[in-house]
Motif scaffolding. Structure first.
Motif, short mmCIF file in Angstrom:
data_model
loop_
_atom_site.label_atom_id
_atom_site.label_comp_id
_atom_site.label_asym_id
_atom_site.label_seq_id
_atom_site.Cartn_x
_atom_site.Cartn_y
_atom_site.Cartn_z
N SER A 82 -79.93 5.08 -37.30
CA SER A 82 -79.11 4.99 -36.11
C SER A 82 -78.00 6.02 -36.14
CB SER A 82 -78.50 3.58 -36.01
OG SER A 82 -77.59 3.50 -34.96
N THR A 83 -77.36 6.15 -37.29
CA THR A 83 -76.29 7.14 -37.44
C THR A 83 -76.82 8.56 -37.27
OG1 THR A 83 -75.15 5.64 -38.94
CG2 THR A 83 -74.46 7.95 -38.98
N LEU A 84 -77.94 8.84 -37.90
CA LEU A 84 -78.54 10.18 -37.80
C LEU A 84 -78.88 10.52 -36.35
CD1 LEU A 84 -79.77 12.72 -39.15
CD2 LEU A 84 -81.92 11.44 -39.28
N CYS A 85 -79.51 9.60 -35.64
CA CYS A 85 -79.88 9.85 -34.24
C CYS A 85 -78.63 10.04 -33.37
CB CYS A 85 -80.73 8.71 -33.70
SG CYS A 85 -82.39 8.70 -34.37
N PHE A 86 -77.57 9.27 -33.66
CA PHE A 86 -76.34 9.43 -32.87
C PHE A 86 -75.70 10.79 -33.14
CE2 PHE A 86 -71.79 8.96 -32.07
CZ PHE A 86 -71.84 8.54 -30.75
N VAL A 87 -75.70 11.25 -34.38
CA VAL A 87 -75.14 12.56 -34.71
C VAL A 87 -75.96 13.66 -34.03
CG1 VAL A 87 -74.79 14.21 -36.60
CG2 VAL A 87 -74.05 11.84 -36.85
N ILE A 88 -77.28 13.53 -34.04
CA ILE A 88 -78.13 14.52 -33.35
C ILE A 88 -77.84 14.50 -31.85
CG2 ILE A 88 -80.50 15.11 -32.74
CD1 ILE A 88 -81.32 14.06 -35.53
N PHE A 89 -77.72 13.30 -31.27
CA PHE A 89 -77.40 13.17 -29.85
C PHE A 89 -76.07 13.85 -29.54
CE2 PHE A 89 -74.52 10.71 -27.11
CZ PHE A 89 -75.06 11.04 -25.87
N MET A 90 -75.04 13.56 -30.36
CA MET A 90 -73.72 14.12 -30.13
C MET A 90 -73.75 15.65 -30.20
SD MET A 90 -70.19 13.03 -32.04
CE MET A 90 -70.74 13.59 -33.63
N THR A 91 -74.48 16.18 -31.16
CA THR A 91 -74.57 17.63 -31.34
C THR A 91 -75.27 18.28 -30.15
OG1 THR A 91 -74.64 17.31 -33.72
CG2 THR A 91 -75.36 19.45 -32.89
N ASN A 146 -67.09 -1.99 -32.65
CA ASN A 146 -67.51 -3.28 -32.10
C ASN A 146 -67.94 -3.06 -30.66
OD1 ASN A 146 -66.85 -4.88 -34.37
ND2 ASN A 146 -64.68 -4.73 -33.80
N ASP A 147 -69.04 -3.68 -30.31
CA ASP A 147 -69.53 -3.56 -28.94
C ASP A 147 -68.84 -4.62 -28.10
OD1 ASP A 147 -70.88 -3.08 -26.63
OD2 ASP A 147 -72.88 -3.24 -27.51
N THR A 148 -67.90 -4.21 -27.27
CA THR A 148 -67.13 -5.17 -26.47
C THR A 148 -68.00 -5.88 -25.45
OG1 THR A 148 -66.47 -3.40 -24.97
CG2 THR A 148 -64.97 -3.94 -26.76
N ARG A 149 -69.08 -5.26 -25.05
CA ARG A 149 -69.96 -5.92 -24.09
C ARG A 149 -70.56 -7.17 -24.69
NH1 ARG A 149 -74.24 -1.63 -23.13
NH2 ARG A 149 -73.93 -1.55 -25.35
N GLU A 150 -70.86 -7.13 -25.97
CA GLU A 150 -71.50 -8.28 -26.59
C GLU A 150 -70.50 -9.40 -26.85
OE1 GLU A 150 -74.21 -7.48 -29.69
OE2 GLU A 150 -75.05 -5.75 -28.68
N LYS A 151 -69.22 -9.09 -26.97
CA LYS A 151 -68.22 -10.14 -27.11
C LYS A 151 -68.11 -10.95 -25.84
CE LYS A 151 -65.18 -8.11 -30.54
NZ LYS A 151 -63.85 -7.54 -30.78
N LYS A 152 -68.24 -10.28 -24.70
CA LYS A 152 -68.13 -10.95 -23.42
C LYS A 152 -69.40 -11.71 -23.08
CE LYS A 152 -65.02 -7.46 -21.60
NZ LYS A 152 -64.88 -6.37 -20.67
N LYS A 177 -64.58 5.77 -34.14
CA LYS A 177 -64.60 4.35 -34.43
C LYS A 177 -65.67 4.01 -35.46
CE LYS A 177 -62.76 2.47 -30.15
NZ LYS A 177 -63.04 1.61 -29.00
N ALA A 178 -66.81 4.69 -35.37
CA ALA A 178 -67.89 4.44 -36.32
C ALA A 178 -67.49 4.89 -37.72
CB ALA A 178 -69.16 5.16 -35.89
#
Length: 139
Positions: free
Chosen positions: A40-49, A108-114, A101-102
């Motif tokens: 998940s972290t790797l894919c997010f870093v690739i996405f961000m780049t 924290n996913d605020t959507r899931e808290k709600k 934040k990561a």
């Protein structure tokens, strides 16, 4: 000429999207699969780049500049695309904020808290569905 610019815009926008979707999938698998966290972290870093390169680097060079210089008659298109570039900058800021934040561990996913859908409620609904499916088989 407009369709060529449109194709370039679509191409530049679509390059990073699959990596975000795959990162989300692995993120949702984290509670049950320990191997999903680094993926998940790797894919997010690739996405961000890719997002940064295509939307902040290539978009102004291959879309905004040609629309302004080569096709000067499309003034309104240039203004709209400039607004899109401002949105790219804002979205990249939000992506960097999420990455920060990561890194700090405050993700924290605020959507899931709600959400009222906790695991216990989900298991209860799943059990009811399985019971209904089993009773329909018997009929």
């Amino acid at each position: 000429d407009q369709w060529k610019i449109g194709c370039v815009i679509c191409f530049l926008h679509d390059l990073s999207d699959p990596f975000l979707e795959v990162a989300k999938i692995f993120n949702y698998l984290k509670p049950t699969r320990s191997w999903a966290d680094p993926l998940s972290t790797l894919c997010f870093v690739i996405f961000m780049t890719i997002f940064g390169i295509t939307r902040l680097g290539m978009f102004p060079i291959y879309v905004l500049h040609p629309v302004k210089t080569i096709i000067p008659d499309f003034v309104m298109s240039f203004y709209m695309l400039s607004i899109l570039q401002v949105l790219h900058i804002y979205w990249f800021f939000l992506i960097l904020k999420t990455a920060k934040k990561a890194i700090t561990g405050d993700l924290n996913d605020t959507r899931e808290k709600k959400s009222s859908w906790d695991l216990g409620r989900w298991n209860s609904v799943r059990k009811q569905i399985l019971e209904l499916a089993g009773s329909k088989k018997d009929n």
